[in-house]
Write a protein that holds these residues in place. Sequence first.
Motif, mmCIF file in Angstrom:
data_model
loop_
_atom_site.group_PDB
_atom_site.id
_atom_site.type_symbol
_atom_site.label_atom_id
_atom_site.label_comp_id
_atom_site.label_asym_id
_atom_site.label_seq_id
_atom_site.Cartn_x
_atom_site.Cartn_y
_atom_site.Cartn_z
ATOM 1 N N LEU A 14 0.836 -1.215 0.000
ATOM 2 C CA LEU A 14 0.000 0.000 0.000
ATOM 3 C C LEU A 14 0.870 1.264 0.000
ATOM 4 N N LYS A 15 1.898 1.273 0.843
ATOM 5 C CA LYS A 15 2.773 2.457 0.923
ATOM 6 C C LYS A 15 3.489 2.713 -0.408
ATOM 7 N N LYS A 16 3.928 1.635 -1.049
ATOM 8 C CA LYS A 16 4.602 1.787 -2.356
ATOM 9 C C LYS A 16 3.641 2.384 -3.382
ATOM 10 N N GLN A 17 2.403 1.900 -3.369
ATOM 11 C CA GLN A 17 1.396 2.410 -4.306
ATOM 12 C C GLN A 17 1.081 3.876 -4.004
ATOM 13 N N MET A 18 1.012 4.187 -2.720
ATOM 14 C CA MET A 18 0.732 5.562 -2.281
ATOM 15 C C MET A 18 1.835 6.514 -2.771
ATOM 16 N N ILE A 19 3.084 6.094 -2.601
ATOM 17 C CA ILE A 19 4.228 6.910 -3.044
ATOM 18 C C ILE A 19 4.168 7.123 -4.553
ATOM 19 N N GLU A 20 3.904 6.029 -5.282
ATOM 20 C CA GLU A 20 3.847 6.139 -6.750
ATOM 21 C C GLU A 20 2.759 7.125 -7.170
ATOM 22 N N ASP A 21 1.598 7.050 -6.528
ATOM 23 C CA ASP A 21 0.486 7.948 -6.879
ATOM 24 C C ASP A 21 0.798 9.400 -6.500
ATOM 25 N N ILE A 22 1.566 9.585 -5.405
ATOM 26 C CA ILE A 22 2.008 10.951 -5.042
ATOM 27 C C ILE A 22 2.945 11.480 -6.134
ATOM 28 N N LEU A 23 3.885 10.621 -6.564
ATOM 29 C CA LEU A 23 4.858 11.029 -7.592
ATOM 30 C C LEU A 23 4.164 11.307 -8.931
ATOM 31 N N LEU A 24 3.081 10.557 -9.213
ATOM 32 C CA LEU A 24 2.336 10.755 -10.459
ATOM 33 C C LEU A 24 1.315 11.890 -10.331
ATOM 34 N N LYS A 25 1.367 12.547 -9.142
ATOM 35 C CA LYS A 25 0.485 13.702 -8.858
ATOM 36 C C LYS A 25 -1.002 13.329 -8.865
ATOM 37 N N LYS A 26 -1.294 12.075 -8.507
ATOM 38 C CA LYS A 26 -2.698 11.646 -8.396
ATOM 39 C C LYS A 26 -3.255 11.992 -7.022
ATOM 40 N N VAL A 27 -2.337 12.221 -6.073
ATOM 41 C CA VAL A 27 -2.757 12.590 -4.715
ATOM 42 C C VAL A 27 -1.655 13.458 -4.104
ATOM 43 N N SER A 28 -2.064 14.375 -3.204
ATOM 44 C CA SER A 28 -1.072 15.238 -2.535
ATOM 45 C C SER A 28 -0.559 14.556 -1.275
ATOM 46 N N ASN A 29 0.677 14.898 -0.910
ATOM 47 C CA ASN A 29 1.291 14.301 0.280
ATOM 48 C C ASN A 29 0.964 15.128 1.524
ATOM 49 N N ASP A 30 -0.343 15.119 1.883
ATOM 50 C CA ASP A 30 -0.734 15.732 3.161
ATOM 51 C C ASP A 30 -1.742 14.800 3.819
ATOM 52 N N LYS A 31 -1.900 14.927 5.133
ATOM 53 C CA LYS A 31 -2.698 13.951 5.892
ATOM 54 C C LYS A 31 -4.122 13.803 5.353
ATOM 55 N N ASN A 32 -4.817 14.956 5.144
ATOM 56 C CA ASN A 32 -6.214 14.885 4.700
ATOM 57 C C ASN A 32 -6.345 14.158 3.366
ATOM 58 N N SER A 33 -5.504 14.539 2.413
ATOM 59 C CA SER A 33 -5.567 13.916 1.089
ATOM 60 C C SER A 33 -5.289 12.414 1.184
ATOM 61 N N LEU A 34 -4.310 12.063 2.027
ATOM 62 C CA LEU A 34 -3.928 10.646 2.128
ATOM 63 C C LEU A 34 -4.991 9.826 2.868
ATOM 64 N N TYR A 35 -5.684 10.442 3.834
ATOM 65 C CA TYR A 35 -6.779 9.709 4.491
ATOM 66 C C TYR A 35 -7.909 9.448 3.491
ATOM 67 N N LYS A 36 -8.222 10.453 2.642
ATOM 68 C CA LYS A 36 -9.244 10.252 1.597
ATOM 69 C C LYS A 36 -8.805 9.151 0.634
ATOM 70 N N TYR A 37 -7.501 9.166 0.324
ATOM 71 C CA TYR A 37 -6.907 8.163 -0.580
ATOM 72 C C TYR A 37 -7.100 6.766 0.027
ATOM 73 N N LEU A 38 -6.859 6.660 1.352
ATOM 74 C CA LEU A 38 -7.004 5.350 2.028
ATOM 75 C C LEU A 38 -8.460 4.882 2.014
ATOM 76 N N GLU A 39 -9.389 5.827 2.132
ATOM 77 C CA GLU A 39 -10.812 5.468 2.092
ATOM 78 C C GLU A 39 -11.176 4.812 0.771
ATOM 79 N N SER A 40 -10.510 5.320 -0.313
ATOM 80 C CA SER A 40 -10.839 4.810 -1.647
ATOM 81 C C SER A 40 -10.217 3.420 -1.911
ATOM 82 N N LYS A 41 -9.305 3.019 -1.013
ATOM 83 C CA LYS A 41 -8.641 1.720 -1.185
ATOM 84 C C LYS A 41 -9.334 0.690 -0.306
ATOM 85 N N ALA A 42 -9.805 -0.370 -0.934
ATOM 86 C CA ALA A 42 -10.545 -1.387 -0.188
ATOM 87 C C ALA A 42 -9.650 -2.053 0.839
#
Length: 381
Positions: free
Chosen positions: A353-381
């Motif tokens: 999950l962390k590797k995927q999260m980093i890749e998506d941050i680098l691809l600018k699909k999500v911002s590296n801040d707590k709120n954005s990442l919590y929303k990102y986690l919600e979208s991941k089953a």
Amino acid sequence: MSLNAAKKLIKDLKRKGHQAYMVGGVVRDFLMKSKFSDIDITTSAKPYEVMKLFKTVPTGLKYGTVTVLYDNAQFEVTTFRQDGPTSDFRHPDSVIYSDNVNDDVQRRDFTINGILMDDYQNIYDYVGGQQDIINKIIRTIGDPDQRFNEDALRMLRAIYFQSKLGFIIEEETKRSIRRNRHLIQELPMERVHTEMIKILKGEHLKTALESMIETGLDEVLPGLEKGIKYAATLDLMPYVDPFFALAFTLNNGIVPAEWPFSNIHRNKYQKAAELALKTKEFIDDVNLYHYGLEISILANKVNAFRGIAKHAEKKIIAAYEALPVKSELDLALTSQEILDFKNKKPGAWLGILKKQMIEDILLKKVSNDKNSLYKYLESKA
């Protein structure tokens, strides 16, 4: 290193009834008005006599050499000798001491390294070394086949002196290297590697690479043949790391196991070749993150030398500095915060999950801040 200390050491040996001279690179460099580092001394005194006279370290007793600690300096002092036959193409099986300095000169490698100098800076040249320095020629002392069979590393030494000094290799010496090049494969690769590094640092590297092709030495150096042939065509030279990375890229990304690189260097060349083969014009943020700054710059240099990219070191540094994450530690959420949010126990899933999260941050699909990442986690089953 002090020439005066060497002269004093020679005077001390002469006072005790021994002959002694400076020999080798120091005399060559002195005549060329170049800087020198090591000073080698040759003497009629036997090693045990030298050891009686001075504070010494027995660094090469088998070959008649001791290191003399004198006047805050170190000097390799070797007894005049003739070499017996060699069975390892590197070291004589035995040495025969001599009282005649000319015997010692005749067993040395190249004329430019066979000149003697005494404590009054008088020059003694039995092999025409001074003329070869004037004419800028690298020539073996005596029969080149014999010299290279005694010590096969001398073939690479000829190339090294060419790379360092810009001299030409005399024709018969060059033909002999071609005839005997296969002997390089009998040498310990540590010695070959050390000599290659010195060659690759030389001011006249292009000429040296051309000689390696002409003599066929490029064919007996694992994985370097295409790199040597390609680098010899360039105007700007790749020195050491860029050369090895370029050569192994052209060798289909393979770093041959024979080379005794440190793990750090082997990994560097392997990864740079891998990245160079998978990228062209630019290195994207994902690859920049995974390969890191040093390897990314090296891969870009390789592709610039290959003519498929522009030198972009400053751009790569700027892009790296601007990365939103440079390691897992830069994630705005800690592992514990992710576990608490997901209400799950640690396991392999967390790393994935962390590797995927980093890749998506680098691809600018999500911002590296707590709120954005919590929303990102919600979208991941």
